[in-house]
Design a protein around this motif. Structure first.
Motif, PDB file in Angstrom:
ATOM      1  N   ALA A  46      29.511  37.126 -14.512  1.00  0.00           N
ATOM      2  CA  ALA A  46      28.898  38.520 -14.523  1.00  0.00           C
ATOM      3  C   ALA A  46      27.665  38.971 -14.753  1.00  0.00           C
ATOM      4  CB  ALA A  46      30.560  39.459 -15.911  1.00  0.00           C
ATOM      5  N   SER A  47      27.120  38.133 -15.845  1.00  0.00           N
ATOM      6  CA  SER A  47      25.696  38.397 -16.917  1.00  0.00           C
ATOM      7  C   SER A  47      24.856  38.419 -16.011  1.00  0.00           C
ATOM      8  CB  SER A  47      25.285  38.012 -18.022  1.00  0.00           C
ATOM      9  OG  SER A  47      26.574  38.780 -18.581  1.00  0.00           O
ATOM     10  N   VAL A  48      25.451  37.196 -15.185  1.00  0.00           N
ATOM     11  CA  VAL A  48      24.037  37.041 -14.087  1.00  0.00           C
ATOM     12  C   VAL A  48      24.076  37.860 -12.559  1.00  0.00           C
ATOM     13  CG1 VAL A  48      22.847  35.327 -12.258  1.00  0.00           C
ATOM     14  CG2 VAL A  48      23.548  34.772 -14.185  1.00  0.00           C
ATOM     15  N   LEU A  49      24.893  38.811 -12.365  1.00  0.00           N
ATOM     16  CA  LEU A  49      25.313  39.247 -11.812  1.00  0.00           C
ATOM     17  C   LEU A  49      24.696  40.983 -11.732  1.00  0.00           C
ATOM     18  CD1 LEU A  49      28.973  38.087  -9.987  1.00  0.00           C
ATOM     19  CD2 LEU A  49      25.848  37.969  -8.614  1.00  0.00           C
ATOM     20  N   MET A  50      24.446  41.014 -12.305  1.00  0.00           N
ATOM     21  CA  MET A  50      24.488  42.543 -13.091  1.00  0.00           C
ATOM     22  C   MET A  50      23.181  42.600 -14.545  1.00  0.00           C
ATOM     23  SD  MET A  50      28.433  43.540 -14.779  1.00  0.00           S
ATOM     24  CE  MET A  50      27.937  45.265 -14.586  1.00  0.00           C
ATOM     25  N   GLY A  51      23.045  41.230 -14.465  1.00  0.00           N
ATOM     26  CA  GLY A  51      21.896  41.670 -15.228  1.00  0.00           C
ATOM     27  C   GLY A  51      20.618  41.087 -14.827  1.00  0.00           C
ATOM     28  N   TYR A  52      20.308  39.776 -14.058  1.00  0.00           N
ATOM     29  CA  TYR A  52      19.616  39.515 -13.392  1.00  0.00           C
ATOM     30  C   TYR A  52      19.504  40.202 -11.776  1.00  0.00           C
ATOM     31  CZ  TYR A  52      16.297  35.700 -11.777  1.00  0.00           C
ATOM     32  OH  TYR A  52      15.535  34.727 -10.364  1.00  0.00           O
ATOM     33  N   GLY A  53      21.140  39.967 -11.506  1.00  0.00           N
ATOM     34  CA  GLY A  53      20.946  40.549  -9.390  1.00  0.00           C
ATOM     35  C   GLY A  53      20.915  38.823  -8.785  1.00  0.00           C
ATOM     36  N   VAL A  54      22.053  39.048  -7.162  1.00  0.00           N
ATOM     37  CA  VAL A  54      21.447  38.131  -6.045  1.00  0.00           C
ATOM     38  C   VAL A  54      20.640  38.192  -5.323  1.00  0.00           C
ATOM     39  CG1 VAL A  54      23.143  38.143  -4.507  1.00  0.00           C
ATOM     40  CG2 VAL A  54      24.060  38.756  -6.518  1.00  0.00           C
ATOM     41  N   ALA A  55      19.835  37.267  -5.342  1.00  0.00           N
ATOM     42  CA  ALA A  55      19.257  36.828  -4.198  1.00  0.00           C
ATOM     43  C   ALA A  55      19.964  38.253  -2.859  1.00  0.00           C
ATOM     44  CB  ALA A  55      18.570  36.193  -4.091  1.00  0.00           C
ATOM     45  N   GLU A  56      18.790  39.487  -2.132  1.00  0.00           N
ATOM     46  CA  GLU A  56      19.422  39.895  -0.817  1.00  0.00           C
ATOM     47  C   GLU A  56      18.555  39.914  -0.226  1.00  0.00           C
ATOM     48  OE1 GLU A  56      21.907  42.759  -1.437  1.00  0.00           O
ATOM     49  OE2 GLU A  56      23.397  42.221  -2.338  1.00  0.00           O
ATOM     50  N   PRO A  57      19.088  39.294   1.260  1.00  0.00           N
ATOM     51  CA  PRO A  57      17.541  39.129   2.243  1.00  0.00           C
ATOM     52  C   PRO A  57      16.622  40.555   3.091  1.00  0.00           C
ATOM     53  CG  PRO A  57      19.699  38.784   3.436  1.00  0.00           C
ATOM     54  CD  PRO A  57      20.188  39.302   2.030  1.00  0.00           C
ATOM     55  N   THR A  58      16.187  40.590   2.950  1.00  0.00           N
ATOM     56  CA  THR A  58      15.892  41.880   3.856  1.00  0.00           C
ATOM     57  C   THR A  58      14.537  41.691   4.912  1.00  0.00           C
ATOM     58  OG1 THR A  58      12.644  41.906   2.821  1.00  0.00           O
ATOM     59  CG2 THR A  58      14.416  42.537   1.136  1.00  0.00           C
ATOM     60  N   THR A  59      13.974  42.889   4.883  1.00  0.00           N
ATOM     61  CA  THR A  59      14.057  43.177   6.648  1.00  0.00           C
ATOM     62  C   THR A  59      12.084  42.581   6.963  1.00  0.00           C
ATOM     63  OG1 THR A  59      13.943  45.550   6.683  1.00  0.00           O
ATOM     64  CG2 THR A  59      16.342  44.969   8.188  1.00  0.00           C
ATOM     65  N   THR A  60      11.773  42.482   6.237  1.00  0.00           N
ATOM     66  CA  THR A  60      10.659  42.042   5.810  1.00  0.00           C
ATOM     67  C   THR A  60      10.365  40.461   6.133  1.00  0.00           C
ATOM     68  OG1 THR A  60      10.360  43.757   4.769  1.00  0.00           O
ATOM     69  CG2 THR A  60       8.605  41.764   4.574  1.00  0.00           C
ATOM     70  N   VAL A  61       9.535  40.078   6.975  1.00  0.00           N
ATOM     71  CA  VAL A  61       8.980  39.093   7.391  1.00  0.00           C
ATOM     72  C   VAL A  61       9.126  37.779   6.242  1.00  0.00           C
ATOM     73  CG1 VAL A  61       8.623  37.427   8.871  1.00  0.00           C
ATOM     74  CG2 VAL A  61       9.101  39.128  10.169  1.00  0.00           C
ATOM     75  N   GLY A  62       8.973  36.323   5.517  1.00  0.00           N
ATOM     76  CA  GLY A  62       8.702  35.879   4.445  1.00  0.00           C
ATOM     77  C   GLY A  62       8.254  34.776   4.783  1.00  0.00           C
ATOM     78  N   ALA A  63       8.166  34.332   6.252  1.00  0.00           N
ATOM     79  CA  ALA A  63       8.045  33.131   7.164  1.00  0.00           C
ATOM     80  C   ALA A  63       8.382  32.824   8.734  1.00  0.00           C
ATOM     81  CB  ALA A  63       8.682  31.738   6.132  1.00  0.00           C
ATOM     82  N   VAL A  64       7.796  32.372   9.336  1.00  0.00           N
ATOM     83  CA  VAL A  64       7.560  32.823  10.582  1.00  0.00           C
ATOM     84  C   VAL A  64       7.375  30.562  11.148  1.00  0.00           C
ATOM     85  CG1 VAL A  64       6.039  33.217  13.119  1.00  0.00           C
ATOM     86  CG2 VAL A  64       6.502  34.411  10.776  1.00  0.00           C
ATOM     87  N   SER A  65       8.018  30.706  11.838  1.00  0.00           N
ATOM     88  CA  SER A  65       8.478  29.162  11.917  1.00  0.00           C
ATOM     89  C   SER A  65       7.162  28.778  12.734  1.00  0.00           C
ATOM     90  CB  SER A  65       9.397  28.822  12.335  1.00  0.00           C
ATOM     91  OG  SER A  65      11.426  29.053  12.129  1.00  0.00           O
ATOM     92  N   GLU A  66       6.418  27.733  13.460  1.00  0.00           N
ATOM     93  CA  GLU A  66       5.234  27.249  14.101  1.00  0.00           C
ATOM     94  C   GLU A  66       6.730  27.098  15.234  1.00  0.00           C
ATOM     95  OE1 GLU A  66       2.430  27.967  13.895  1.00  0.00           O
ATOM     96  OE2 GLU A  66       2.801  28.897  12.170  1.00  0.00           O
ATOM     97  N   CYS A  67       7.502  25.944  15.200  1.00  0.00           N
ATOM     98  CA  CYS A  67       7.526  25.124  16.087  1.00  0.00           C
ATOM     99  C   CYS A  67       9.646  25.765  16.541  1.00  0.00           C
ATOM    100  CB  CYS A  67       7.494  23.998  16.756  1.00  0.00           C
ATOM    101  SG  CYS A  67       8.223  23.028  14.925  1.00  0.00           S
ATOM    102  N   VAL A  68       9.955  25.296  17.757  1.00  0.00           N
ATOM    103  CA  VAL A  68      11.579  25.626  17.258  1.00  0.00           C
ATOM    104  C   VAL A  68      12.438  23.890  17.236  1.00  0.00           C
ATOM    105  CG1 VAL A  68      13.387  25.976  18.848  1.00  0.00           C
ATOM    106  CG2 VAL A  68      11.833  27.352  19.295  1.00  0.00           C
ATOM    107  N   VAL A  69      13.390  23.225  16.789  1.00  0.00           N
ATOM    108  CA  VAL A  69      13.635  22.597  16.813  1.00  0.00           C
ATOM    109  C   VAL A  69      15.154  22.279  16.520  1.00  0.00           C
ATOM    110  CG1 VAL A  69      11.345  21.358  15.604  1.00  0.00           C
ATOM    111  CG2 VAL A  69      13.702  21.884  14.717  1.00  0.00           C
TER     112      VAL A  69
END
Length: 428
Positions: free
Chosen positions: A144-167
């Motif tokens: 509860a302390s972590v979730l309410m005080g620190y928070g949870v990492a939630e993805p956004t619609t902003t690109v963080g990384a782009v893959s150079e290739c497909v595997v």
């Protein structure tokens, strides 16, 4: 290396605190109900340190794989009608009587009214349940302390990384593109880290999860609108079909549309309702893992023999401490994120301790709770049908079963210990 050792030490002492915290629940409630407690110990085996209070010895022992409190009068005395029984099961009966005699020898005449079995069933249930519930309280408090005080990492619609290739997702893990790997659609279309995706195929993008589902369900050339430096740009990547893991809790892989981007994440503090839901999910997941413990034996034996060990494999105090060292030395996360991961790992261990100890098996706390519940039901039924009070439920008669369960737990713990030493779980 220093951080690994420091992490192991911190987590190890965190586990010892969890054990001491568990036994404190038993101690406090036993004393509250007038039961005499002669020992409060963290660990087993030879005593390393102890201090005697007014009537209780407090100490630390050499083997840090648990703890205990010693209450007088855990078993009721033998009833008169039991003295005339035959010795058809003499070895088991001797085991029961040895245990009963050992308990009886701890009771002094002046303490004869302070024995555990003399307390009403509901008081004994509270005493035995207090230990596991202390672990539950600690786990819930941390989460509860972590979730309410620190928070949870939630993805956004902003690109963080782009893959150079497909595997393929089931290809060997590597940071470099293998020879001949095709360039990713995102890289070909000119997507960049920091681009905010605002529309996909003419529809507004409201969350990363909805965007991910749309990408997986699409193929060929698609239209995307991104915001870059305050300007909106339309891109037309040509999606490829790639082997990716199935969504949700499903195992296996499936062919889906692939773009080749990863989102940025932001920390979002959770509401009380979100915390209740998440902790409920964690309890359910942990309970499922506890039920699956027997089925993990072949995998543990295989891990000892040199096979790959799964990340969700059971770990003991050695393996859990090693995981704490890995978390603290993980240099790709901030110091605060590493500490948060460590305390959440400790909370998960406490959640497991709660659920395991509540199993209705002697010598676990849940076994004593089950015995007290059965006694209460038996007495109420006797009153209902106007029969004599059957008296306390004699848990001493279950000592052969308790010894058998103990041997199983010891064997399982040794198996996990060997696996933790020769083939430890590693975090990716």
């Amino acid at each position: 290396m220093i951080l690994v050792v420091l992490g192991i030490a911190i987590f190890f002492f965190g586990l010892l605190f969890s054990i001491a915290w568990h036994e404190l629940g038993h101690l406090a409630t036993a004393k509250m109900f007038g039961v005499k407690v002669t020992q409060y110990m963290v660990g087993f085996g030879r005593t390393l340190f102890s201090r005697r209070g007014r009537e209780t010895e407090y100490g630390v022992k050499a083997v840090p794989f648990g703890g205990y409190i010693r209450m007088i009068g855990m078993f009721p005395p033998k009833r008169d009608e039991d003295y005339g029984r035959t010795a058809s099961s003499a070895p088991w009966r001797a085991m029961v009587e040895d245990a009963r005699q050992a308990v009886a020898e701890e009771v002094r005449p002046e303490d004869s009214h302070r024995q555990f079995y003399q307390r009403s069933p509901w008081k004994r249930i509270i005493v035995m349940a207090a230990g596991p519930f202390m672990n539950l309280i600690l786990a819930v408090g941390i989460f509860a302390s972590v979730l309410m005080g620190y928070g949870v990492a939630e993805p956004t619609t902003t690109v963080g990384a782009v893959s150079e290739c497909v595997v393929p997702a089931n290809a060997p893990d590597t940071r470099e593109c293998p020879p001949g790997a095709p360039k990713s659609p995102a890289a070909q279309a000119g997507l960049r880290p920091g681009d905010e995706i605002v529309a996909f195929e003419g529809q507004p993008v409201r969350s990363w999860e909805s965007l991910r589902r749309d990408i997986r369900d699409s193929s060929g050339t698609v239209s995307m609108v991104v915001e870059r430096g305050g300007e909106r740009i339309t891109l037309t990547p040509n999606l490829m079909q790639s082997t990716q893991p199935k969504l949700g809790n499903s195992d296996g892989y499936v062919k889906v549309g692939f773009l080749g981007i990863a989102p940025t994440s932001v920390l979002v503090q959770q509401s009380v309702g979100d915390v209740v839901d998440r902790i409920g999910e964690l309890i359910g997941m942990t309970a499922q893992k506890v039920v699956e413990l027997p089925s993990e034996v072949p995998d543990l034996i295989g891990a000892i023999a040199g096979q790959e060990r799964e990340q969700d494999s059971p770990v003991g105090i050695v393996g859990a401490s090693r995981l704490g060292g890995q978390v603290l030395s993980y240099d790709e996360a901030s110091v605060s994120a590493r500490l948060i991961m460590m305390v959440q790992l400790l909370a998960g261990v406490n959640l497991s301790l709660f659920l395991i100890n509540m199993l209705p098996l002697l010598p676990l706390d849940g076994g004593h709770i089950a015995g007290a519940l059965w006694e209460s039901i038996r007495r109420k039924f006797a009153r209902l049908v106007r029969r004599p009070d059957p008296g306390p439920f004699d848990t001493a008669k279950l000592m052969p079963l308790a010894y058998g369960v103990s041997l199983v737990f010891i064997a399982y713990s040794l198996l996990v210990l060997v696996a933790d030493i020769v083939n430890p779980v590693t975090l990716s």
